[in-house]
Write an enzyme that holds these catalytic residues in place. Sequence first.
Site, PDB file in Angstrom:
ATOM      1  N   ASP A   1       0.882  -1.151   0.000  1.00  0.00           N
ATOM      2  CA  ASP A   1       0.000   0.000   0.000  1.00  0.00           C
ATOM      3  C   ASP A   1       0.935   1.219   0.000  1.00  0.00           C
ATOM      4  O   ASP A   1       2.111   1.102   0.362  1.00  0.00           O
ATOM      5  CB  ASP A   1      -0.844  -0.047   1.281  1.00  0.00           C
ATOM      6  CG  ASP A   1      -1.627   1.210   1.521  1.00  0.00           C
ATOM      7  OD1 ASP A   1      -2.242   1.709   0.574  1.00  0.00           O
ATOM      8  OD2 ASP A   1      -1.626   1.694   2.673  1.00  0.00           O
TER       9      ASP A   1
ATOM     10  N   ASP B   1      -0.080   5.002   0.901  1.00  0.00           N
ATOM     11  CA  ASP B   1      -0.365   5.959   1.974  1.00  0.00           C
ATOM     12  C   ASP B   1      -0.357   5.270   3.335  1.00  0.00           C
ATOM     13  O   ASP B   1      -1.204   4.425   3.604  1.00  0.00           O
ATOM     14  CB  ASP B   1      -1.748   6.601   1.752  1.00  0.00           C
ATOM     15  CG  ASP B   1      -1.778   7.447   0.482  1.00  0.00           C
ATOM     16  OD1 ASP B   1      -0.773   8.104   0.203  1.00  0.00           O
ATOM     17  OD2 ASP B   1      -2.806   7.439  -0.216  1.00  0.00           O
TER      18      ASP B   1
ATOM     19  N   ARG C   1     -11.485   8.521  -3.137  1.00  0.00           N
ATOM     20  CA  ARG C   1     -11.803   9.925  -2.874  1.00  0.00           C
ATOM     21  C   ARG C   1     -13.318  10.166  -2.781  1.00  0.00           C
ATOM     22  O   ARG C   1     -13.805  10.741  -1.807  1.00  0.00           O
ATOM     23  CB  ARG C   1     -11.195  10.792  -3.982  1.00  0.00           C
ATOM     24  CG  ARG C   1     -11.025  12.233  -3.606  1.00  0.00           C
ATOM     25  CD  ARG C   1     -10.441  13.013  -4.781  1.00  0.00           C
ATOM     26  NE  ARG C   1      -9.183  12.451  -5.262  1.00  0.00           N
ATOM     27  CZ  ARG C   1      -8.630  12.751  -6.440  1.00  0.00           C
ATOM     28  NH1 ARG C   1      -9.215  13.623  -7.241  1.00  0.00           N
ATOM     29  NH2 ARG C   1      -7.491  12.194  -6.817  1.00  0.00           N
TER      30      ARG C   1
ATOM     31  N   ASN D   1      -2.974   9.869  -6.967  1.00  0.00           N
ATOM     32  CA  ASN D   1      -1.719  10.624  -6.876  1.00  0.00           C
ATOM     33  C   ASN D   1      -0.522   9.706  -6.612  1.00  0.00           C
ATOM     34  O   ASN D   1       0.582  10.191  -6.335  1.00  0.00           O
ATOM     35  CB  ASN D   1      -1.818  11.661  -5.755  1.00  0.00           C
ATOM     36  CG  ASN D   1      -2.873  12.719  -6.049  1.00  0.00           C
ATOM     37  OD1 ASN D   1      -2.707  13.519  -6.966  1.00  0.00           O
ATOM     38  ND2 ASN D   1      -3.970  12.710  -5.315  1.00  0.00           N
TER      39      ASN D   1
ATOM     40  N   ASP E   1      -1.727  -0.352   6.086  1.00  0.00           N
ATOM     41  CA  ASP E   1      -1.913   0.343   7.367  1.00  0.00           C
ATOM     42  C   ASP E   1      -3.389   0.520   7.699  1.00  0.00           C
ATOM     43  O   ASP E   1      -3.712   1.030   8.777  1.00  0.00           O
ATOM     44  CB  ASP E   1      -1.259   1.733   7.335  1.00  0.00           C
ATOM     45  CG  ASP E   1      -2.006   2.678   6.420  1.00  0.00           C
ATOM     46  OD1 ASP E   1      -2.379   2.260   5.305  1.00  0.00           O
ATOM     47  OD2 ASP E   1      -2.250   3.831   6.819  1.00  0.00           O
TER      48      ASP E   1
HETATM   49  P1  B16 Z   1      -6.608  10.216  -3.958  1.00  0.00           P
HETATM   50  P2  B16 Z   1      -3.870   3.974  -0.231  1.00  0.00           P
HETATM   51  C1  B16 Z   1      -5.778   5.840  -0.405  1.00  0.00           C
HETATM   52  O1  B16 Z   1      -4.481   5.408  -0.642  1.00  0.00           O
HETATM   53  C2  B16 Z   1      -5.829   6.660   0.875  1.00  0.00           C
HETATM   54  O2  B16 Z   1      -5.583   5.835   2.000  1.00  0.00           O
HETATM   55  C3  B16 Z   1      -7.181   7.303   1.038  1.00  0.00           C
HETATM   56  O3  B16 Z   1      -7.203   8.101   2.189  1.00  0.00           O
HETATM   57  C4  B16 Z   1      -7.476   8.159  -0.207  1.00  0.00           C
HETATM   58  O4  B16 Z   1      -8.768   8.735  -0.139  1.00  0.00           O
HETATM   59  C5  B16 Z   1      -7.379   7.278  -1.461  1.00  0.00           C
HETATM   60  O5  B16 Z   1      -6.095   6.680  -1.520  1.00  0.00           O
HETATM   61  C6  B16 Z   1      -7.619   8.071  -2.737  1.00  0.00           C
HETATM   62  O6  B16 Z   1      -6.574   8.995  -2.895  1.00  0.00           O
HETATM   63  O7  B16 Z   1      -7.635  11.178  -3.482  1.00  0.00           O
HETATM   64  O8  B16 Z   1      -5.178  10.735  -3.912  1.00  0.00           O
HETATM   65  O9  B16 Z   1      -6.940   9.600  -5.293  1.00  0.00           O
HETATM   66  O10 B16 Z   1      -3.901   3.912   1.265  1.00  0.00           O
HETATM   67  O11 B16 Z   1      -4.732   2.949  -0.921  1.00  0.00           O
HETATM   68  O12 B16 Z   1      -2.457   4.048  -0.778  1.00  0.00           O
HETATM   69 MG    MG Z   2      -2.894   3.184   3.365  1.00  0.00          MG
END
Ligand code: B16
Ligand code: MG
Length: 224
Positions: free
Chosen positions: A11, A13, A51, A122, A174
């Site tokens: 993962d 984030d 999101r 992102n 996480d």
């Molecule tokens: P974005 P992961 C997730 O990433 C995040 O944990 C989550 O908080 C977020 O809303 C989601 O990505 C979408 O991200 O808005 O940047 O497209 O934990 O799967 O790496």
């Molecule tokens: Mg994460």
Amino acid sequence: MKNKFEAVIFDLDGVITDTAEYHYLAWKQLSEELGIPLDREFNEKLKGISRMESLEIILAHGDRQNDFTQQEKEELATKKNAYYVELIKQITPDDLLPGILAFLKELKEAQIKIAMASMSKNAFTVTNSLGVMEYFDHIVDAATVAKSKPDPEVFLKAAEAISVSPENCIGIEDAAAGVTAIHDAGMYSIGIGDEKTLGHANTVLQSTEQLDLKTITQLYQTSK
Ligand code: B16
Ligand code: MG
């Protein structure tokens, strides 16, 4: 005893870097504008969730789910992303979580495949800023994933792209939703963080510092 695992699927984030904190700050800014209180405990529910789904959860929390049209919701999500994009401009290789670089190097040397299963659109930008793009055999493009974690889709896509069957993969997460996604993909799961939220993982480690090849090989091989 099981054979050696062939791939590690990370993962992003909260595992490779602490962007989980930036997501929280960006959502907090938006929700304050909407008059909806948001704290770190509630934020746990948003980890690993896409999101738009995160926005729906926040609006429902403030009982404002019926106050916006679809277009307005999309504008709100875009606004949150703008706050987030501003925050992640500061990311440098120093923002890798402890032990991650050494672990990536160790995996590469052992010729174990490395992939990323993040729901973040992102993810490529962040990985680039962290300077670790070269370690990844594949990064799933979140825009191609239909179902957010806890659905296993993103982990299955990662395994397929690197041609490793799920039972030979270790997933590292996480978030509670992420651990569920790894399980439902049929992989061995390592949770990073709190035993209370990640108790359903095969193993919980308190910190990324504890990730090393010897430890995870032993954990994986002695598991059922
Ligand atoms: P974005 P992961 C997730 O990433 C995040 O944990 C989550 O908080 C977020 O809303 C989601 O990505 C979408 O991200 O808005 O940047 O497209 O934990 O799967 O790496
Ligand atoms: Mg994460």
